[in-house]
Design a protein around this motif. Structure first.
Motif, mmCIF file in Angstrom:
data_model
loop_
_atom_site.group_PDB
_atom_site.id
_atom_site.type_symbol
_atom_site.label_atom_id
_atom_site.label_comp_id
_atom_site.label_asym_id
_atom_site.label_seq_id
_atom_site.Cartn_x
_atom_site.Cartn_y
_atom_site.Cartn_z
ATOM 1 N N LYS A 201 0.829 -1.208 0.000
ATOM 2 C CA LYS A 201 0.000 0.000 0.000
ATOM 3 C C LYS A 201 0.863 1.257 0.000
ATOM 4 O O LYS A 201 1.995 1.251 0.495
ATOM 5 C CB LYS A 201 -0.913 -0.008 1.223
ATOM 6 C CG LYS A 201 -1.862 -1.202 1.248
ATOM 7 C CD LYS A 201 -2.799 -1.139 2.453
ATOM 8 C CE LYS A 201 -3.754 -2.317 2.451
ATOM 9 N NZ LYS A 201 -4.604 -2.327 1.251
ATOM 10 N N TYR A 202 0.287 2.324 -0.528
ATOM 11 C CA TYR A 202 0.963 3.617 -0.491
ATOM 12 C C TYR A 202 -0.057 4.691 -0.128
ATOM 13 O O TYR A 202 -1.270 4.512 -0.288
ATOM 14 C CB TYR A 202 1.610 3.939 -1.843
ATOM 15 C CG TYR A 202 0.611 4.247 -2.938
ATOM 16 C CD1 TYR A 202 0.182 5.551 -3.174
ATOM 17 C CD2 TYR A 202 0.068 3.230 -3.725
ATOM 18 C CE1 TYR A 202 -0.756 5.832 -4.165
ATOM 19 C CE2 TYR A 202 -0.855 3.499 -4.716
ATOM 20 C CZ TYR A 202 -1.264 4.801 -4.922
ATOM 21 O OH TYR A 202 -2.199 5.078 -5.887
ATOM 22 N N ILE A 236 -0.407 -3.466 -5.978
ATOM 23 C CA ILE A 236 -0.133 -2.111 -5.498
ATOM 24 C C ILE A 236 -1.471 -1.423 -5.270
ATOM 25 O O ILE A 236 -2.274 -1.279 -6.202
ATOM 26 C CB ILE A 236 0.691 -1.297 -6.514
ATOM 27 C CG1 ILE A 236 1.965 -2.054 -6.907
ATOM 28 C CG2 ILE A 236 1.031 0.072 -5.948
ATOM 29 C CD1 ILE A 236 2.915 -2.294 -5.783
ATOM 30 N N SER A 237 -1.739 -1.008 -4.034
ATOM 31 C CA SER A 237 -3.053 -0.418 -3.735
ATOM 32 C C SER A 237 -2.914 0.903 -2.986
ATOM 33 O O SER A 237 -1.947 1.131 -2.255
ATOM 34 C CB SER A 237 -3.922 -1.400 -2.934
ATOM 35 O OG SER A 237 -3.372 -1.666 -1.668
ATOM 36 N N SER A 238 -3.914 1.756 -3.169
ATOM 37 C CA SER A 238 -3.902 3.100 -2.601
ATOM 38 C C SER A 238 -4.496 3.116 -1.196
ATOM 39 O O SER A 238 -5.555 2.548 -0.956
ATOM 40 C CB SER A 238 -4.704 4.053 -3.492
ATOM 41 O OG SER A 238 -4.910 5.293 -2.833
ATOM 42 N N ALA A 274 -8.727 -8.401 -6.420
ATOM 43 C CA ALA A 274 -7.381 -8.389 -6.993
ATOM 44 C C ALA A 274 -6.478 -9.392 -6.273
ATOM 45 O O ALA A 274 -5.777 -10.184 -6.913
ATOM 46 C CB ALA A 274 -6.782 -6.983 -6.909
ATOM 47 N N ILE A 275 -6.494 -9.370 -4.939
ATOM 48 C CA ILE A 275 -5.654 -10.296 -4.170
ATOM 49 C C ILE A 275 -6.146 -11.728 -4.341
ATOM 50 O O ILE A 275 -5.360 -12.651 -4.579
ATOM 51 C CB ILE A 275 -5.662 -9.899 -2.675
ATOM 52 C CG1 ILE A 275 -4.962 -8.559 -2.480
ATOM 53 C CG2 ILE A 275 -4.991 -10.978 -1.825
ATOM 54 C CD1 ILE A 275 -5.112 -7.984 -1.098
ATOM 55 N N VAL A 428 -7.985 2.320 -6.797
ATOM 56 C CA VAL A 428 -7.529 1.713 -5.539
ATOM 57 C C VAL A 428 -6.480 0.639 -5.818
ATOM 58 O O VAL A 428 -5.547 0.461 -5.021
ATOM 59 C CB VAL A 428 -8.710 1.157 -4.728
ATOM 60 C CG1 VAL A 428 -9.396 0.011 -5.426
ATOM 61 C CG2 VAL A 428 -8.278 0.750 -3.323
ATOM 62 N N VAL A 429 -6.579 -0.057 -6.945
ATOM 63 C CA VAL A 429 -5.527 -0.983 -7.372
ATOM 64 C C VAL A 429 -4.928 -0.430 -8.648
ATOM 65 O O VAL A 429 -5.626 -0.280 -9.655
ATOM 66 C CB VAL A 429 -6.078 -2.410 -7.609
ATOM 67 C CG1 VAL A 429 -4.993 -3.311 -8.208
ATOM 68 C CG2 VAL A 429 -6.576 -3.014 -6.308
ATOM 69 N N SER A 430 -3.635 -0.125 -8.597
ATOM 70 C CA SER A 430 -3.022 0.503 -9.775
ATOM 71 C C SER A 430 -2.168 -0.448 -10.580
ATOM 72 O O SER A 430 -1.902 -0.186 -11.759
ATOM 73 C CB SER A 430 -2.165 1.702 -9.330
ATOM 74 O OG SER A 430 -1.169 1.295 -8.410
ATOM 75 N N GLU A 431 -1.734 -1.558 -9.992
ATOM 76 C CA GLU A 431 -0.813 -2.438 -10.720
ATOM 77 C C GLU A 431 -0.741 -3.811 -10.042
ATOM 78 O O GLU A 431 -0.886 -3.928 -8.824
ATOM 79 C CB GLU A 431 0.578 -1.815 -10.726
ATOM 80 C CG GLU A 431 1.584 -2.489 -11.624
ATOM 81 C CD GLU A 431 2.908 -1.736 -11.700
ATOM 82 O OE1 GLU A 431 3.826 -2.253 -12.358
ATOM 83 O OE2 GLU A 431 3.006 -0.638 -11.111
#
Length: 435
Positions: A201-202, A236-238, A274-275, A428-431
């Motif tokens: 997360k970022y 990669i999630s926000s 996604a996960i 929320v999921v970018s990659e």
């Protein structure tokens, strides 16, 4: 001159051979390296970095510093999941039963929360009677029977990580990417996972503040996983806003049950799908993302994932008859303010809301603190949602003596409503990183 030689080698930017790393970690765990020497070594790593091979060797040395869980008796490919932490992150309680219902075994060790981020074990212990301490035989038997088990991490799992983490926290070396990556991956490998999915997360509500830093960490850990024979994917999630709509232990259990019943919020469910998709792919149960998402949605619609969650709670001694019938949360008092302006939710300070929930008793400032599992915040609007005057924004659940109106004012100040719809909100999921 050992262990000074190892410190000097890294101080001078040399690549440490595998045997030197293994010896340093083993000697530190057994008291043959002093804390001040390990601290100097951590600072040398912080300043000079490590190659991918060095990080992989460090990861395995830390993993093998204590007990190694053997999941080989389990049929199929056990896949573990790890999140780098964030606000309202209820993902594990939703994705684990869904993945188990799809036939991928989930044998997971989790930790407690510290600060404003919640721990999976704390959330589960909000359920009356739930046992988070299992023997290894109980752990494996339960996974064989119902597909999943979650237990608190044994003190004998990766003891080198515990020693180094405490040292890093006191010596300004927490942010070292090689030390972060090896800390996370050593615990996953020691816990027996054959494949790993990471949620990195970022944002302001996460440990990594920028997307670029999150991507760098994710790529490093994915490469470590492949180097040590554990296929690893990363999402990669926000965390620029809370992931879910519940902040607090029993509230997050309630949200997980809602999600497994088909009523999950859009941000939370995007991360769950996604996960979960990557876990099904690595577990050999889906050929691609579209196939995996279709399976997961069917397991939600049919309530098969909810059935696994109920069986899981029952198997670990928890009260389960309330599931699907009434909320778990029973706080001393509740307070619900309403929106006074029309517009759109353009920003939500998840970190600030997490700190308010912690001040109410939902989290710990230090490991020794006790928590109140029933207190917290339930949001009714997500980032980007429209709002109208008179609509409820959130409910605070607090102890009977809490000044909820004052806390509600603080919380309301952390939610920004603007007349115009936000032009851009990060997905929320970018990659998804697989190699």
């Amino acid at each position: 001159m050992w262990p000074i030689d190892c410190i000097a080698h890294k101080r001078d930017g040399l690549v440490l051979p595998k045997e030197e790393i293994e010896r340093f970690i083993d000697d530190y765990v057994h008291g043959r390296v002093a804390d001040y020497q390990a601290a100097a070594w951590c600072m040398a790593v912080y300043l000079k970095g490590m190659t991918e091979e060095e990080i992989a060797d460090l990861t395995l040395a830390m993993a093998h510093s204590g007990d190694m869980v053997d999941l080989s008796p389990l049929a199929g490919i056990p896949v573990d999941k790890h999140s780098t932490g964030g606000i309202a992150d209820t993902t594990t309680l939703i994705v684990a039963p869904l993945v188990a219902a799809a036939g991928v075994p989930v044998a997971k060790m989790s930790g407690r929360g510290l600060g404003f981020t919640g721990g999976t074990i704390d959330k589960l212990e909000a359920i009356p009677g739930f046992r988070t301490t299992l023997t290894e035989d109980e752990f494996l038997h339960q996974v064989q029977n119902i597909g999943m088990a979650i237990m608190s991490q044994s003190a004998d799992i990766a003891p080198a990580d515990k020693l180094l983490y405490a040292l890093r926290d006191a010596t300004a070396t927490v942010e070292s990417l090689p030390l972060i990556a090896s800390s996370i991956m050593s615990k996953k490998i020691a816990a027996g996972a054959k494949a790993i999915v990471l949620d990195v997360k970022y944002g302001e509500g996460a440990f990594m503040k920028t997307k670029e830093d999150a991507r760098h960490l994710a790529h490093t850990m994915v490469r470590i996983g492949h180097l040590v024979g554990r296929p690893t994917h990363a999402v990669i999630s926000s965390m620029e806003a809370p992931l879910g709509t519940a902040i607090g232990n029993s509230l997050e259990v309630d949200e997980a049950i809602e999600a497994l019943s088909g009523k999950g919020g859009r941000r939370l469910m995007e991360v769950v799908l996604a996960i979960g998709s990557q876990m099904l792919i690595l577990g050999g149960k889906a050929k691609d993302d579209a196939d995996a998402r279709h399976q997961l949605q069917e397991l939600i619609d049919s309530r098969k994932g909810l059935a696994v969650f109920k069986a899981f709670v029952k198997a670990q001694g928890g009260s389960y008859t309330w599931i699907g019938k009434r909320p778990l949360t029973k706080a001393g008092q509740a307070y619900t303010p309403v929106c006074t302006d029309a517009g759109w939710i353009s920003a939500v300070d998840g970190r600030g809301l997490g700190e308010i929930a912690m001040s109410m008793g939902a989290g710990r400032a230090c490991k020794e603190d006790s928590i109140d599992p029933m207190v917290g915040i339930r949001l009714y609007k997500e980032l980007g949602d429209p709002v109208r005057p008179g609509e409820p924004l959130f409910t605070l659940y607090g102890k009977s003596d809490a000044d909820l109106p004052a806390l509600a004012q603080q919380a309301a100040d952390l939610i920004t409503v603007t007349p115009q719809e936000p032009e851009h909100i990060d997905p929320v999921v970018s990659e998804i990183i697989t190699e």
